[in-house]
Scaffold this motif. Sequence first.
Motif, PDB file in Angstrom:
ATOM      1  N   LYS A 193     -19.057  11.508   7.787  1.00 53.15           N
ATOM      2  CA  LYS A 193     -18.401  11.165   9.050  1.00 53.15           C
ATOM      3  C   LYS A 193     -19.145   9.992   9.677  1.00 53.15           C
ATOM      4  O   LYS A 193     -20.361  10.033   9.834  1.00 53.15           O
ATOM      5  CB  LYS A 193     -18.431  12.355  10.005  1.00 53.15           C
ATOM      6  CG  LYS A 193     -17.650  13.540   9.494  1.00 53.15           C
ATOM      7  CD  LYS A 193     -17.769  14.702  10.455  1.00 53.15           C
ATOM      8  CE  LYS A 193     -17.054  15.925   9.906  1.00 53.15           C
ATOM      9  NZ  LYS A 193     -17.220  17.084  10.798  1.00 53.15           N
ATOM     10  N   VAL A 194     -18.382   8.978  10.053  1.00 48.13           N
ATOM     11  CA  VAL A 194     -18.949   7.787  10.680  1.00 48.13           C
ATOM     12  C   VAL A 194     -18.206   7.560  11.989  1.00 48.13           C
ATOM     13  O   VAL A 194     -16.971   7.465  11.998  1.00 48.13           O
ATOM     14  CB  VAL A 194     -18.808   6.552   9.763  1.00 48.13           C
ATOM     15  CG1 VAL A 194     -19.345   5.310  10.451  1.00 48.13           C
ATOM     16  CG2 VAL A 194     -19.499   6.784   8.421  1.00 48.13           C
ATOM     17  N   SER A 195     -18.937   7.492  13.074  1.00 48.44           N
ATOM     18  CA  SER A 195     -18.308   7.252  14.367  1.00 48.44           C
ATOM     19  C   SER A 195     -17.595   5.902  14.370  1.00 48.44           C
ATOM     20  O   SER A 195     -18.122   4.905  13.852  1.00 48.44           O
ATOM     21  CB  SER A 195     -19.359   7.272  15.476  1.00 48.44           C
ATOM     22  OG  SER A 195     -18.786   6.864  16.704  1.00 48.44           O
ATOM     23  N   GLU A 196     -16.413   5.865  14.954  1.00 48.46           N
ATOM     24  CA  GLU A 196     -15.679   4.598  15.082  1.00 48.46           C
ATOM     25  C   GLU A 196     -16.446   3.613  15.968  1.00 48.46           C
ATOM     26  O   GLU A 196     -16.200   2.411  15.909  1.00 48.46           O
ATOM     27  CB  GLU A 196     -14.279   4.847  15.627  1.00 48.46           C
ATOM     28  CG  GLU A 196     -13.370   5.538  14.622  1.00 48.46           C
ATOM     29  CD  GLU A 196     -11.983   5.841  15.162  1.00 48.46           C
ATOM     30  OE1 GLU A 196     -11.744   5.658  16.374  1.00 48.46           O
ATOM     31  OE2 GLU A 196     -11.131   6.276  14.364  1.00 48.46           O
ATOM     32  N   TYR A 216     -14.391   8.031  11.383  1.00 48.07           N
ATOM     33  CA  TYR A 216     -13.884   7.808  10.041  1.00 48.07           C
ATOM     34  C   TYR A 216     -14.474   8.907   9.169  1.00 48.07           C
ATOM     35  O   TYR A 216     -15.663   9.202   9.265  1.00 48.07           O
ATOM     36  CB  TYR A 216     -14.340   6.456   9.485  1.00 48.07           C
ATOM     37  CG  TYR A 216     -13.661   5.270  10.118  1.00 48.07           C
ATOM     38  CD1 TYR A 216     -12.351   4.933   9.785  1.00 48.07           C
ATOM     39  CD2 TYR A 216     -14.328   4.459  11.022  1.00 48.07           C
ATOM     40  CE1 TYR A 216     -11.724   3.833  10.340  1.00 48.07           C
ATOM     41  CE2 TYR A 216     -13.710   3.357  11.590  1.00 48.07           C
ATOM     42  CZ  TYR A 216     -12.411   3.055  11.249  1.00 48.07           C
ATOM     43  OH  TYR A 216     -11.798   1.970  11.804  1.00 48.07           O
ATOM     44  N   LEU A 217     -13.658   9.508   8.339  1.00 47.33           N
ATOM     45  CA  LEU A 217     -14.127  10.474   7.362  1.00 47.33           C
ATOM     46  C   LEU A 217     -13.958   9.856   5.985  1.00 47.33           C
ATOM     47  O   LEU A 217     -12.856   9.418   5.622  1.00 47.33           O
ATOM     48  CB  LEU A 217     -13.329  11.781   7.433  1.00 47.33           C
ATOM     49  CG  LEU A 217     -13.766  12.786   8.486  1.00 47.33           C
ATOM     50  CD1 LEU A 217     -13.480  12.277   9.876  1.00 47.33           C
ATOM     51  CD2 LEU A 217     -13.100  14.108   8.249  1.00 47.33           C
ATOM     52  N   ILE A 218     -15.055   9.801   5.261  1.00 48.75           N
ATOM     53  CA  ILE A 218     -15.047   9.280   3.902  1.00 48.75           C
ATOM     54  C   ILE A 218     -15.151  10.490   2.987  1.00 48.75           C
ATOM     55  O   ILE A 218     -16.175  11.168   2.966  1.00 48.75           O
ATOM     56  CB  ILE A 218     -16.242   8.342   3.658  1.00 48.75           C
ATOM     57  CG1 ILE A 218     -16.302   7.247   4.715  1.00 48.75           C
ATOM     58  CG2 ILE A 218     -16.171   7.760   2.251  1.00 48.75           C
ATOM     59  CD1 ILE A 218     -17.646   6.539   4.773  1.00 48.75           C
ATOM     60  N   LYS A 219     -14.093  10.768   2.263  1.00 47.81           N
ATOM     61  CA  LYS A 219     -14.058  11.939   1.383  1.00 47.81           C
ATOM     62  C   LYS A 219     -14.166  11.476  -0.062  1.00 47.81           C
ATOM     63  O   LYS A 219     -13.325  10.704  -0.539  1.00 47.81           O
ATOM     64  CB  LYS A 219     -12.775  12.721   1.596  1.00 47.81           C
ATOM     65  CG  LYS A 219     -12.677  13.983   0.772  1.00 47.81           C
ATOM     66  CD  LYS A 219     -11.396  14.726   1.125  1.00 47.81           C
ATOM     67  CE  LYS A 219     -11.202  15.943   0.276  1.00 47.81           C
ATOM     68  NZ  LYS A 219      -9.928  16.617   0.580  1.00 47.81           N
ATOM     69  N   ILE A 261     -16.401   0.259   6.599  1.00 47.85           N
ATOM     70  CA  ILE A 261     -16.571   1.479   5.815  1.00 47.85           C
ATOM     71  C   ILE A 261     -16.580   1.134   4.328  1.00 47.85           C
ATOM     72  O   ILE A 261     -17.418   1.620   3.571  1.00 47.85           O
ATOM     73  CB  ILE A 261     -15.452   2.498   6.121  1.00 47.85           C
ATOM     74  CG1 ILE A 261     -15.496   2.945   7.585  1.00 47.85           C
ATOM     75  CG2 ILE A 261     -15.520   3.674   5.160  1.00 47.85           C
ATOM     76  CD1 ILE A 261     -16.731   3.721   7.973  1.00 47.85           C
ATOM     77  N   ARG A 262     -15.674   0.278   3.922  1.00 41.89           N
ATOM     78  CA  ARG A 262     -15.626  -0.128   2.505  1.00 41.89           C
ATOM     79  C   ARG A 262     -16.930  -0.806   2.100  1.00 41.89           C
ATOM     80  O   ARG A 262     -17.394  -0.640   0.970  1.00 41.89           O
ATOM     81  CB  ARG A 262     -14.438  -1.047   2.259  1.00 41.89           C
ATOM     82  CG  ARG A 262     -13.098  -0.340   2.406  1.00 41.89           C
ATOM     83  CD  ARG A 262     -11.953  -1.340   2.412  1.00 41.89           C
ATOM     84  NE  ARG A 262     -10.705  -0.738   2.776  1.00 41.89           N
ATOM     85  CZ  ARG A 262      -9.802  -0.261   1.920  1.00 41.89           C
ATOM     86  NH1 ARG A 262     -10.042  -0.351   0.629  1.00 41.89           N
ATOM     87  NH2 ARG A 262      -8.689   0.271   2.346  1.00 41.89           N
ATOM     88  N   LEU A 280     -10.107   7.664   2.662  1.00 41.13           N
ATOM     89  CA  LEU A 280     -10.594   7.348   3.998  1.00 41.13           C
ATOM     90  C   LEU A 280      -9.608   7.892   5.022  1.00 41.13           C
ATOM     91  O   LEU A 280      -8.405   7.634   4.933  1.00 41.13           O
ATOM     92  CB  LEU A 280     -10.739   5.829   4.155  1.00 41.13           C
ATOM     93  CG  LEU A 280     -11.252   5.319   5.495  1.00 41.13           C
ATOM     94  CD1 LEU A 280     -12.647   5.860   5.796  1.00 41.13           C
ATOM     95  CD2 LEU A 280     -11.248   3.794   5.505  1.00 41.13           C
ATOM     96  N   PHE A 281     -10.137   8.655   5.973  1.00 36.30           N
ATOM     97  CA  PHE A 281      -9.333   9.238   7.038  1.00 36.30           C
ATOM     98  C   PHE A 281      -9.853   8.768   8.393  1.00 36.30           C
ATOM     99  O   PHE A 281     -11.008   8.372   8.523  1.00 36.30           O
ATOM    100  CB  PHE A 281      -9.438  10.779   7.022  1.00 36.30           C
ATOM    101  CG  PHE A 281      -8.904  11.430   5.794  1.00 36.30           C
ATOM    102  CD1 PHE A 281      -7.559  11.743   5.684  1.00 36.30           C
ATOM    103  CD2 PHE A 281      -9.748  11.748   4.740  1.00 36.30           C
ATOM    104  CE1 PHE A 281      -7.061  12.367   4.545  1.00 36.30           C
ATOM    105  CE2 PHE A 281      -9.265  12.365   3.599  1.00 36.30           C
ATOM    106  CZ  PHE A 281      -7.920  12.675   3.505  1.00 36.30           C
ATOM    107  N   SER A 282      -8.998   8.868   9.394  1.00 36.18           N
ATOM    108  CA  SER A 282      -9.389   8.670  10.784  1.00 36.18           C
ATOM    109  C   SER A 282      -9.090   9.973  11.506  1.00 36.18           C
ATOM    110  O   SER A 282      -7.985  10.528  11.383  1.00 36.18           O
ATOM    111  CB  SER A 282      -8.589   7.529  11.413  1.00 36.18           C
ATOM    112  OG  SER A 282      -8.919   7.395  12.775  1.00 36.18           O
ATOM    113  N   TRP A 283     -10.088  10.475  12.249  1.00 34.22           N
ATOM    114  CA  TRP A 283      -9.894  11.748  12.930  1.00 34.22           C
ATOM    115  C   TRP A 283     -10.883  11.884  14.081  1.00 34.22           C
ATOM    116  O   TRP A 283     -12.088  11.741  13.893  1.00 34.22           O
ATOM    117  CB  TRP A 283     -10.064  12.908  11.953  1.00 34.22           C
ATOM    118  CG  TRP A 283      -9.899  14.259  12.558  1.00 34.22           C
ATOM    119  CD1 TRP A 283      -8.747  14.824  13.001  1.00 34.22           C
ATOM    120  CD2 TRP A 283     -10.931  15.201  12.798  1.00 34.22           C
ATOM    121  NE1 TRP A 283      -8.994  16.073  13.504  1.00 34.22           N
ATOM    122  CE2 TRP A 283     -10.339  16.336  13.392  1.00 34.22           C
ATOM    123  CE3 TRP A 283     -12.298  15.203  12.581  1.00 34.22           C
ATOM    124  CZ2 TRP A 283     -11.068  17.451  13.760  1.00 34.22           C
ATOM    125  CZ3 TRP A 283     -13.015  16.321  12.942  1.00 34.22           C
ATOM    126  CH2 TRP A 283     -12.400  17.429  13.519  1.00 34.22           C
TER     127      TRP A 283
END
Length: 81
Positions: free
Chosen positions: A37-40, A23-26, A49-50, A16-19
């Motif tokens: 990609k999920v908007s914050e 949020y980017l779920i790889k 996200i989890r 899980l990244f923040s950018w």
Amino acid sequence: MRQLANIPHPEVNITLFSWNGKYLIKLEKGPFEQTYKVSEMDVTSDEDIRMLLDEEFMQAAVARFRHMHTDLQAAFDRNGI
């Protein structure tokens, strides 16, 4: 890009990244990866996200990895590579 977490899963590496306000779920399995990609603005925290990564979502993602492998192998076969 900031790495927030590695989320354990028996079949897939999940990072899980923040950018850039997202949020980017790889998801990674072997040579293949899927990124969501999920908007914050659409979730309240990374805990949401989890929750998205429930059993149904993960089963579909694993099936998609199998399809990706099949598609790539078919392209190799068609082109004699």
